[in-house]
Write a protein that holds these residues in place. Structure first.
Motif, PDB file in Angstrom:
ATOM      1  N   MET A 443       1.564  24.409  47.224  1.00 52.47           N
ATOM      2  CA  MET A 443       3.344  24.327  46.624  1.00 52.47           C
ATOM      3  C   MET A 443       3.637  25.799  47.008  1.00 52.47           C
ATOM      4  SD  MET A 443       4.482  25.944  44.579  1.00 52.47           S
ATOM      5  CE  MET A 443       3.468  26.453  42.950  1.00 52.47           C
ATOM      6  N   ILE A 444       2.918  27.475  46.629  1.00 54.95           N
ATOM      7  CA  ILE A 444       2.909  28.566  46.736  1.00 54.95           C
ATOM      8  C   ILE A 444       3.979  28.873  48.408  1.00 54.95           C
ATOM      9  CG2 ILE A 444       2.804  30.429  47.034  1.00 54.95           C
ATOM     10  CD1 ILE A 444       0.720  29.995  43.997  1.00 54.95           C
ATOM     11  N   LYS A 445       2.741  27.644  49.495  1.00 52.07           N
ATOM     12  CA  LYS A 445       3.502  28.158  50.142  1.00 52.07           C
ATOM     13  C   LYS A 445       4.524  27.520  50.860  1.00 52.07           C
ATOM     14  CE  LYS A 445      -0.056  29.640  52.982  1.00 52.07           C
ATOM     15  NZ  LYS A 445      -0.254  30.882  54.270  1.00 52.07           N
ATOM     16  N   ALA A 446       5.041  26.602  50.563  1.00 52.36           N
ATOM     17  CA  ALA A 446       6.369  25.818  50.544  1.00 52.36           C
ATOM     18  C   ALA A 446       7.596  27.039  49.549  1.00 52.36           C
ATOM     19  CB  ALA A 446       6.645  24.426  49.364  1.00 52.36           C
ATOM     20  N   ALA A 447       6.922  27.285  48.513  1.00 54.90           N
ATOM     21  CA  ALA A 447       7.889  28.440  47.321  1.00 54.90           C
ATOM     22  C   ALA A 447       8.551  28.804  47.984  1.00 54.90           C
ATOM     23  CB  ALA A 447       7.110  28.067  46.359  1.00 54.90           C
ATOM     24  N   LEU A 448       7.672  29.892  49.404  1.00 51.82           N
ATOM     25  CA  LEU A 448       7.123  31.578  49.358  1.00 51.82           C
ATOM     26  C   LEU A 448       8.484  31.012  50.791  1.00 51.82           C
ATOM     27  CD1 LEU A 448       4.126  33.066  49.352  1.00 51.82           C
ATOM     28  CD2 LEU A 448       5.817  33.599  48.212  1.00 51.82           C
ATOM     29  N   ALA A 449       7.778  29.809  51.797  1.00 51.32           N
ATOM     30  CA  ALA A 449       9.522  29.817  52.719  1.00 51.32           C
ATOM     31  C   ALA A 449      10.726  29.581  52.567  1.00 51.32           C
ATOM     32  CB  ALA A 449       8.373  28.003  53.356  1.00 51.32           C
ATOM     33  N   ASP A 450      10.894  28.475  51.377  1.00 55.62           N
ATOM     34  CA  ASP A 450      11.862  28.659  50.687  1.00 55.62           C
ATOM     35  C   ASP A 450      12.692  30.119  50.611  1.00 55.62           C
ATOM     36  OD1 ASP A 450      12.391  25.989  50.444  1.00 55.62           O
ATOM     37  OD2 ASP A 450      11.945  25.848  48.749  1.00 55.62           O
ATOM     38  N   MET A 451      11.047  30.987  49.644  1.00 55.13           N
ATOM     39  CA  MET A 451      12.250  32.486  49.420  1.00 55.13           C
ATOM     40  C   MET A 451      12.337  33.210  50.502  1.00 55.13           C
ATOM     41  SD  MET A 451       9.180  33.393  46.169  1.00 55.13           S
ATOM     42  CE  MET A 451       9.623  34.851  46.859  1.00 55.13           C
ATOM     43  N   GLU A 452      12.025  32.770  52.271  1.00 54.46           N
ATOM     44  CA  GLU A 452      11.686  33.495  52.673  1.00 54.46           C
ATOM     45  C   GLU A 452      13.090  33.580  53.485  1.00 54.46           C
ATOM     46  OE1 GLU A 452      10.314  33.264  57.769  1.00 54.46           O
ATOM     47  OE2 GLU A 452       8.595  33.398  56.071  1.00 54.46           O
ATOM     48  N   GLU A 453      13.571  32.096  54.070  1.00 60.33           N
ATOM     49  CA  GLU A 453      14.757  31.380  53.877  1.00 60.33           C
ATOM     50  C   GLU A 453      16.526  31.794  53.135  1.00 60.33           C
ATOM     51  OE1 GLU A 453      17.255  26.780  54.452  1.00 60.33           O
ATOM     52  OE2 GLU A 453      15.036  27.521  54.896  1.00 60.33           O
ATOM     53  N   GLU A 454      16.581  31.631  51.795  1.00 60.90           N
ATOM     54  CA  GLU A 454      16.701  32.160  50.551  1.00 60.90           C
ATOM     55  C   GLU A 454      17.606  33.907  51.628  1.00 60.90           C
ATOM     56  OE1 GLU A 454      16.291  31.288  46.964  1.00 60.90           O
ATOM     57  OE2 GLU A 454      16.438  29.253  47.406  1.00 60.90           O
ATOM     58  N   GLY A 456      15.820  35.749  53.683  1.00 64.33           N
ATOM     59  CA  GLY A 456      15.572  36.375  54.870  1.00 64.33           C
ATOM     60  C   GLY A 456      14.098  37.564  54.890  1.00 64.33           C
ATOM     61  N   ALA A 457      13.762  37.762  54.094  1.00 65.19           N
ATOM     62  CA  ALA A 457      12.437  38.447  53.941  1.00 65.19           C
ATOM     63  C   ALA A 457      10.940  37.155  54.962  1.00 65.19           C
ATOM     64  CB  ALA A 457      11.970  38.701  52.971  1.00 65.19           C
ATOM     65  N   SER A 458      10.315  38.332  55.742  1.00 64.31           N
ATOM     66  CA  SER A 458       9.274  37.717  55.830  1.00 64.31           C
ATOM     67  C   SER A 458       8.101  37.502  55.134  1.00 64.31           C
ATOM     68  CB  SER A 458       8.918  37.923  56.582  1.00 64.31           C
ATOM     69  OG  SER A 458       7.228  37.889  57.670  1.00 64.31           O
ATOM     70  N   ALA A 459       7.582  36.113  54.769  1.00 69.23           N
ATOM     71  CA  ALA A 459       6.505  35.419  53.128  1.00 69.23           C
ATOM     72  C   ALA A 459       5.788  35.549  54.492  1.00 69.23           C
ATOM     73  CB  ALA A 459       7.485  34.362  52.387  1.00 69.23           C
ATOM     74  N   ASP A 460       5.471  35.110  56.148  1.00 71.26           N
ATOM     75  CA  ASP A 460       4.762  34.904  56.661  1.00 71.26           C
ATOM     76  C   ASP A 460       4.028  33.517  56.707  1.00 71.26           C
ATOM     77  OD1 ASP A 460       4.001  37.619  57.463  1.00 71.26           O
ATOM     78  OD2 ASP A 460       3.099  38.297  56.176  1.00 71.26           O
ATOM     79  N   VAL A 461       4.997  32.750  56.398  1.00 72.52           N
ATOM     80  CA  VAL A 461       4.610  31.116  55.977  1.00 72.52           C
ATOM     81  C   VAL A 461       5.258  29.948  57.583  1.00 72.52           C
ATOM     82  CG1 VAL A 461       3.871  31.319  53.706  1.00 72.52           C
ATOM     83  CG2 VAL A 461       6.095  30.707  54.487  1.00 72.52           C
ATOM     84  N   ALA A 462       6.070  30.986  58.163  1.00 74.21           N
ATOM     85  CA  ALA A 462       7.558  30.183  58.934  1.00 74.21           C
ATOM     86  C   ALA A 462       6.463  29.188  60.024  1.00 74.21           C
ATOM     87  CB  ALA A 462       8.233  30.851  60.129  1.00 74.21           C
TER      88      ALA A 462
END
Length: 469
Positions: A443-454, A456-462
């Motif tokens: 779930m955290i991976k999914a949330a970090l991906a959303d944070m990255e999209e919002e 533009g910062a890299s969360a390394d989950v692409a």
């Protein structure tokens, strides 16, 4: 095998055999289990008639595409290779050196009995330590990277031997084309500037034992006179973590029935300035008053959800930290052997007592039925090693239908043995906690991906999670 669950507003679907993870909308989420059991398209739609036809058509098309691309309903490709897997040649790649069967604390939950391990107090001699390193080099085959963990008891009670063994290990590297990765686990009582300087030069990782809040730590980790250890060790740990640039260490705690609100202890680490942390559930006999029981699980699982929320909030606030159990690799790493058989205890990984006896791992030390040999004679009970070699997720009945099996690799063999009498058994309470941690981590991976999209910062989950809407 498909595993579906809802967490923190996300509909998550795991295709266990391919390791594919999808975040989906409601109609796809509801259709996936029906699609698997029903071939007729119209029958599938009829069972989901609360959704508009166009949404059902789009969901059906997406699910069919994922299936055709090998990302849903995939077959288990590993089980048919198990005969060859069991026959694979293994080499020893790691040793846990019990440099000291003695300790200057009296932790109440210590499986090592204040460092004695069901035996006697002792310090490893330099001779025994050298023999252990020689054994590791001689039995590591073509593997270049080797790991040695200095463990106890409390390793700093035998610090001079630790330093000499590191020096000896380095002297072996060039001649044998090996590279030692040394690690250390310490309670911090004897930690000083000289130890920190040496560790920063030679130790790839250091584990710092602290149970969180002062009242929690001091209740379970006192000195033998009953005085708490928190005030002495925390400033040292803070200084040490900073000296390592907040990397290559873990502050590691244990939670018990006394602090089922353990998320507060993890956040206490973060508020103290630590960036690398772990909090493990105690493993204890049911009669111990601090032991975790089946009835504690609902609260513990809820606590992991609280911790996941807080983890994301700290990240958003720029105070992010790394919690060991929320680290997860969704790209099918590590290697297949690791995912199927875990830590390699009893085969690739061995524990060495101060007098040179070999055991499958530190948690088996002192159980004479698991004595494998010694540094002078080598492995003399190969049959025990062979038993551990065959210990994998397909040898454990409880793993067969578990979505977490390729992430936990079958769990801890010692816990399985201690609770069921067999290394192929399962510690059910531990399994349920592990499953919850994995769900939170994804779930955290999914949330970090959303944070990255919002942001533009890299969360390394692409590329690790597909979004299907």
């Amino acid at each position: 095998m498909i595993h579906q669950y809802k967490s923190h507003g996300y509909n998550i679907v795991m295709d266990v055999n391919s390791s594919a993870v999808h975040v989906v909308d409601d109609v796809v989420y509801d259709m996936i289990p029906v699609y698997e059991k029903q071939e007729d398209k119209e029958a599938i739609f009829a069972s989901l008639d609360s959704y508009p036809r166009e949404e059902l058509e789009a969901a059906y098309e997406e699910i069919t595409r994922l299936k055709n691309e090998g990302m849903l309903y995939t077959e288990d490709i590993y089980q048919k290779y198990m005969t060859d897997f069991k026959k694979r040649k293994t080499v020893v790649k790691a040793l846990c050196l019990h440099i000291a069967h003695d300790c200057n604390l009296a932790c109440k939950y210590c499986f090592a009995e204040e460092g004695e391990y069901h035996g006697r107090r002792a310090l490893m001699s330099l001779e025994v330590g050298k023999k252990a390193l020689d054994f590791l080099v001689a039995n590591s085959g073509n593997r270049r990277n080797l790991e040695v963990d200095f463990f106890g008891g409390e390793p700093l009670m035998n610090w001079d031997v630790v330093k000499e063994l590191v020096k000896y290990g380095r002297s072996l590297e060039k001649e044998h084309n090996k590279l030692f990765r040394f690690t250390l686990t310490t309670n911090g009582v004897l930690l000083n500037d000289e130890v920190m300087e040496f560790c920063n030069k030679e130790m790839s990782n250091v584990v710092l034992s602290l149970d969180g809040r002062k009242e929690v730590n001091d209740k379970m980790r006192p000195f033998r006179n009953g005085k708490g250890s928190y005030d002495l060790i925390v400033p040292k740990f803070q200084k040490f973590a900073e000296s390592r640039n907040q990397t290559n260490y873990y502050v590691r705690g244990t939670f018990t029935r006394n602090n089922l609100d353990f998320s507060k202890d993890v956040l206490h680490y973060a508020d103290l300035g630590f960036k690398q942390m772990s909090m493990e559930p105690v493993v204890a006999s049911p009669e111990d008053d601090y032991a975790i029981r089946e009835e504690d699980l609902p609260r513990i699982l809820e606590e992991y959800d609280k911790l996941a929320d807080a983890y994301l909030e700290y990240r958003k606030a720029g105070k992010g930290f790394n919690f060991f159990h929320f680290n997860i690799d969704l790209t099918q790493s590590p290697c297949v052997a690791k995912r199927l058989s875990g830590c390699g205890s009893g085969t690739e990984y061995l524990a060495v007592t101060p007098w040179g006896d070999f055991y499958p791992c530190h948690q088996f030390v002192g159980q004479e039925e698991f004595l494998l040999g010694n540094v002078y004679d080598g492995i003399v009970k190969q049959d025990i090693c062979d038993e551990f070699k065959q210990c994998n997720v397909y040898a454990k009945p409880a793993c067969q239908n578990c979505f977490a099996k390729y992430y936990c690799s079958g769990g801890c063999n010692a816990n399985a043995y201690n609770f069921t009498g067999s290394i192929t058994g399962s510690y059910d309470v531990g399994c349920k906690m592990q499953q919850k941690r994995i769900e939170c981590a994804i779930m955290i991976k999914a949330a970090l991906a959303d944070m990255e999209e919002e942001t533009g910062a890299s969360a390394d989950v692409a590329g690790e999670i597909s979004h299907v809407c």
